[in-house]
Design an enzyme around this catalytic site. Structure first.
Site, PDB file in Angstrom:
ATOM      1  N   ASN A   3       2.229   7.003   0.296  1.00 15.42           N
ATOM      2  CA  ASN A   3       3.558   6.463   0.002  1.00 15.42           C
ATOM      3  C   ASN A   3       3.419   5.459  -1.136  1.00 15.42           C
ATOM      4  O   ASN A   3       3.000   4.328  -0.926  1.00 15.42           O
ATOM      5  CB  ASN A   3       4.118   5.782   1.260  1.00 15.42           C
ATOM      6  CG  ASN A   3       5.478   5.144   1.005  1.00 15.42           C
ATOM      7  OD1 ASN A   3       6.093   5.381  -0.033  1.00 15.42           O
ATOM      8  ND2 ASN A   3       5.939   4.339   1.957  1.00 15.42           N
ATOM      9  N   TRP A   4       3.779   5.914  -2.336  1.00 10.97           N
ATOM     10  CA  TRP A   4       3.630   5.026  -3.502  1.00 10.97           C
ATOM     11  C   TRP A   4       4.696   3.936  -3.534  1.00 10.97           C
ATOM     12  O   TRP A   4       4.609   3.000  -4.327  1.00 10.97           O
ATOM     13  CB  TRP A   4       3.714   5.846  -4.801  1.00 10.97           C
ATOM     14  CG  TRP A   4       2.466   6.631  -5.113  1.00 10.97           C
ATOM     15  CD1 TRP A   4       1.401   6.865  -4.274  1.00 10.97           C
ATOM     16  CD2 TRP A   4       2.160   7.294  -6.347  1.00 10.97           C
ATOM     17  NE1 TRP A   4       0.461   7.637  -4.910  1.00 10.97           N
ATOM     18  CE2 TRP A   4       0.901   7.911  -6.184  1.00 10.97           C
ATOM     19  CE3 TRP A   4       2.827   7.439  -7.561  1.00 10.97           C
ATOM     20  CZ2 TRP A   4       0.291   8.645  -7.203  1.00 10.97           C
ATOM     21  CZ3 TRP A   4       2.227   8.179  -8.584  1.00 10.97           C
ATOM     22  CH2 TRP A   4       0.965   8.771  -8.392  1.00 10.97           C
ATOM     23  N   LYS A   5       5.740   4.076  -2.701  1.00  9.88           N
ATOM     24  CA  LYS A   5       6.879   3.146  -2.725  1.00  9.88           C
ATOM     25  C   LYS A   5       7.401   3.019  -4.176  1.00  9.88           C
ATOM     26  O   LYS A   5       7.332   3.995  -4.929  1.00  9.88           O
ATOM     27  CB  LYS A   5       6.483   1.784  -2.156  1.00  9.88           C
ATOM     28  CG  LYS A   5       5.756   1.891  -0.831  1.00  9.88           C
ATOM     29  CD  LYS A   5       5.675   0.582  -0.124  1.00  9.88           C
ATOM     30  CE  LYS A   5       4.718   0.700   1.036  1.00  9.88           C
ATOM     31  NZ  LYS A   5       4.840  -0.387   1.993  1.00  9.88           N
TER      32      LYS A   5
ATOM     33  N   SER B 205      -1.580  -0.743   6.635  1.00 10.10           N
ATOM     34  CA  SER B 205      -2.803  -1.350   6.106  1.00 10.10           C
ATOM     35  C   SER B 205      -4.066  -0.524   6.360  1.00 10.10           C
ATOM     36  O   SER B 205      -5.142  -1.070   6.590  1.00 10.10           O
ATOM     37  CB  SER B 205      -2.966  -2.779   6.637  1.00 10.10           C
ATOM     38  OG  SER B 205      -1.882  -3.582   6.195  1.00 10.10           O
TER      39      SER B 205
ATOM     40  N   HIS C  50      11.477   5.172   7.092  1.00 10.32           N
ATOM     41  CA  HIS C  50      10.471   4.131   6.814  1.00 10.32           C
ATOM     42  C   HIS C  50      11.072   2.766   7.152  1.00 10.32           C
ATOM     43  O   HIS C  50      12.270   2.536   6.942  1.00 10.32           O
ATOM     44  CB  HIS C  50      10.051   4.189   5.338  1.00 10.32           C
ATOM     45  CG  HIS C  50       8.853   3.338   5.051  1.00 10.32           C
ATOM     46  ND1 HIS C  50       8.944   1.974   4.868  1.00 10.32           N
ATOM     47  CD2 HIS C  50       7.536   3.653   4.953  1.00 10.32           C
ATOM     48  CE1 HIS C  50       7.730   1.488   4.660  1.00 10.32           C
ATOM     49  NE2 HIS C  50       6.852   2.484   4.703  1.00 10.32           N
TER      50      HIS C  50
ATOM     51  N   GLY D 249       1.659  -3.327   4.776  1.00 11.28           N
ATOM     52  CA  GLY D 249       1.476  -4.173   3.599  1.00 11.28           C
ATOM     53  C   GLY D 249       0.976  -5.574   3.896  1.00 11.28           C
ATOM     54  O   GLY D 249       1.040  -6.452   3.042  1.00 11.28           O
TER      55      GLY D 249
ATOM     56  N   GLY E  69       0.049   3.286   2.206  1.00 12.22           N
ATOM     57  CA  GLY E  69       0.824   2.637   1.156  1.00 12.22           C
ATOM     58  C   GLY E  69      -0.079   2.117   0.049  1.00 12.22           C
ATOM     59  O   GLY E  69      -0.555   2.869  -0.806  1.00 12.22           O
ATOM     60  N   GLY E  70      -0.362   0.808   0.084  1.00  9.65           N
ATOM     61  CA  GLY E  70      -1.129   0.153  -0.983  1.00  9.65           C
ATOM     62  C   GLY E  70      -2.397   0.888  -1.397  1.00  9.65           C
ATOM     63  O   GLY E  70      -2.663   1.056  -2.599  1.00  9.65           O
TER      64      GLY E  70
ATOM     65  N   GLU F   2      11.024   0.034   5.703  1.00 10.74           N
ATOM     66  CA  GLU F   2      11.704  -0.636   4.583  1.00 10.74           C
ATOM     67  C   GLU F   2      13.120  -0.091   4.399  1.00 10.74           C
ATOM     68  O   GLU F   2      14.036  -0.836   4.048  1.00 10.74           O
ATOM     69  CB  GLU F   2      10.857  -0.496   3.303  1.00 10.74           C
ATOM     70  CG  GLU F   2       9.614  -1.379   3.372  1.00 10.74           C
ATOM     71  CD  GLU F   2       8.419  -0.867   2.583  1.00 10.74           C
ATOM     72  OE1 GLU F   2       8.577  -0.012   1.702  1.00 10.74           O
ATOM     73  OE2 GLU F   2       7.288  -1.333   2.882  1.00 10.74           O
TER      74      GLU F   2
ATOM     75  N   GLU G 165       4.169   3.511  12.487  1.00 15.74           N
ATOM     76  CA  GLU G 165       3.849   2.415  11.581  1.00 15.74           C
ATOM     77  C   GLU G 165       4.350   1.102  12.172  1.00 15.74           C
ATOM     78  O   GLU G 165       5.557   0.785  12.035  1.00 15.74           O
ATOM     79  CB  GLU G 165       4.527   2.639  10.230  1.00 15.74           C
ATOM     80  CG  GLU G 165       4.077   3.895   9.523  1.00 15.74           C
ATOM     81  CD  GLU G 165       4.275   3.761   8.015  1.00 15.74           C
ATOM     82  OE1 GLU G 165       3.267   3.788   7.314  1.00 15.74           O
ATOM     83  OE2 GLU G 165       5.410   3.593   7.561  1.00 15.74           O
TER      84      GLU G 165
HETATM   85  C1  PEP Z   1       3.656   2.254   4.235  1.00 14.41           C
HETATM   86  O1  PEP Z   1       4.424   1.665   3.483  1.00 14.41           O
HETATM   87  O2  PEP Z   1       4.027   3.299   4.757  1.00 14.41           O
HETATM   88  C2  PEP Z   1       2.344   1.676   4.492  1.00 14.41           C
HETATM   89  C3  PEP Z   1       1.653   2.128   5.494  1.00 14.41           C
HETATM   90  O3  PEP Z   1       1.936   0.671   3.639  1.00 14.41           O
HETATM   91  P1  PEP Z   1       0.490  -0.062   3.627  1.00 14.41           P
HETATM   92  O4  PEP Z   1      -0.554   1.021   3.779  1.00 14.41           O
HETATM   93  O5  PEP Z   1       0.425  -0.745   2.331  1.00 14.41           O
HETATM   94  O6  PEP Z   1       0.478  -0.976   4.806  1.00 14.41           O
END
Ligand code: PEP
Length: 255
Positions: free
Chosen positions: A10-12, A216, A99, A177, A237-238, A101, A171
Site C-alpha cells: 500500500n503505497w498510500k 508496521s 483501510h 505507520g 505500507g511504509g 485511514e 490491521e
Molecule cells: C497500511 O497502511 O496498510 C500499513 C500497514 O502501513 P505500515 O506498514 O506503514 O504500518
C-alpha cells in the site's frame, strides 16, 4: 491446509513514476515461494504506468496491480472519484477497501465499505478488506466486538459465498505507520478469531480465506509474523516503498 499467501504493497499517497519503474525492475528478480502473490497498490495516477512497465518488463504472473479505493457508482457526476471500469481498463485486479485511514479521515462507514466490496466483486475486482481496532478499543478488550461489527455488514451485503474472492487484512490501527507491530502471538490470536468468525457461517470458505496482517511489518519482523498458522502474508505500507526491504518481505511469505 496450504492457503495461498499474498503480500500487498500500500503505497498510500507516496511514490512517483521513478519509483514505479525502479520497483518493476527490482521485483523482476525477487524470489517468491510457491503459492505467493504480490499485489502492488500505487496511487491512481501510477496504475496505468505500473501496468505498462510490468508488461514491458514481462513481470512474472505472480504480480498483480491493486488500487487503494474505488467509488461505488458506475459513472457520472462524482468529481474526483474513480470507477471500477476505469480501474479494470488499466489492468487492476485488486482494490484495498475499508483501510483505517479511509474509515477515520474520510468517514467511511462499515456499511459504505460493504457496499464498495460488493461493487468491486460485481466488477470482477478482488477486495482487500481492511479491518482493525484502535488502541483504546484494544485496551478496553473490545477488539473482537469491533472486528465483528466491521465484518458482519460485509457478510450481510455480499453473502458468505462471495468471500471466495475476498482477502481480509487485519490491521490494528495503533500499529499502522507507528513502528508498533502486534506481537506474532497477538496477531495470530486475532487472526484465529477472524477465521473462526467466518467459519461459524461457512467453514469451507474460512479455511481458504487469505488473512493478511498489516501494521508496521518490516524486513526484521515479517518472518515471525508470516510463520503464524493463520497469517497468510501481509499488507505493507511504509516498508513497501523501499524495494530492498519489500523484496525481503515478499520472499518471507509462504503459501
Ligand atoms: C497500511 O497502511 O496498510 C500499513 C500497514 O502501513 P505500515 O506498514 O506503514 O504500518
Amino acid at each position: 491446509m496450504n492457503r495461498r499467501a499474498i503480500v500487498a504493497a500500500n503505497w498510500k499517497m507516496n511514490g512517483s513514476l521513478a519509483l514505479v519503474n525502479s520497483m518493476v525492475s527490482e521485483l523482476n528478480n525477487v524470489t517468491l515461494n510457491e503459492n505467493v502473490e504480490v499485489v502492488v497498490c500505487p496511487s491512481f495516477p501510477y496504475l496505468a504506468a505500473f501496468s505498462l512497465a510490468s508488461a514491458n518488463a514481462n513481470l512474472v504472473k505472480a504480480f498483480s496491480l491493486g488500487a487503494q479505493n474505488l467509488n461505488e457508482h458506475a459513472k457520472g457526476a462524482f468529481t474526483g472519484e474513480i470507477s471500477t471500469s476505469m480501474l479494470k481498463e488499466v489492468g487492476v485486479n485488486y482494490v484495498i477497501l475499508g483501510h483505517s485511514e479511509r474509515r477515520s479521515i474520510y468517514n467511511e462507514s462499515s456499511s459504505l465499505v460493504a457496499h464498495k466490496v460488493k461493487t468491486a466483486l460485481d466488477a470482477g475486482l478482488k477486495p482487500i478488506l481492511c479491518i482493525g481496532e484502535s488502541e483504546d478499543e484494544r485496551v478496553a478488550e473490545q477488539t473482537e466486538t469491533v472486528l465483528a461489527a466491521q465484518l458482519q455488514p460485509v457478510i450481510d451485503e455480499i453473502g458468505i459465498e462471495r468471500f471466495t474472492d475476498v482477502v481480509i487484512a487485519y490491521e490494528p490501527v495503533w500499529a499502522i505507520g507507528t513502528g508498533k507491530t502486534a506481537s506474532p502471538e497477538m496477531a495470530q490470536a486475532t487472526h484465529q478469531f477472524i477465521r473462526k468468525f467466518i467459519a461459524k457461517v461457512d467453514e469451507n470458505i474460512a479455511v481458504k480465506l487469505p488473512l493478511l496482517y498489516g501494521g508496521s511489518v518490516n524486513a526484521t519482523n515479517c518472518e515471525e509474523l508470516f510463520a503464524q498458522a493463520d497469517i497468510d502474508g501481509g499488507l505493507i505500507g511504509g516498508a513497501s516503498l523501499k524495494a530492498d526491504e519489500f523484496k525481503i518481505i515478499c520472499s518471507a511469505a509462504k503459501g
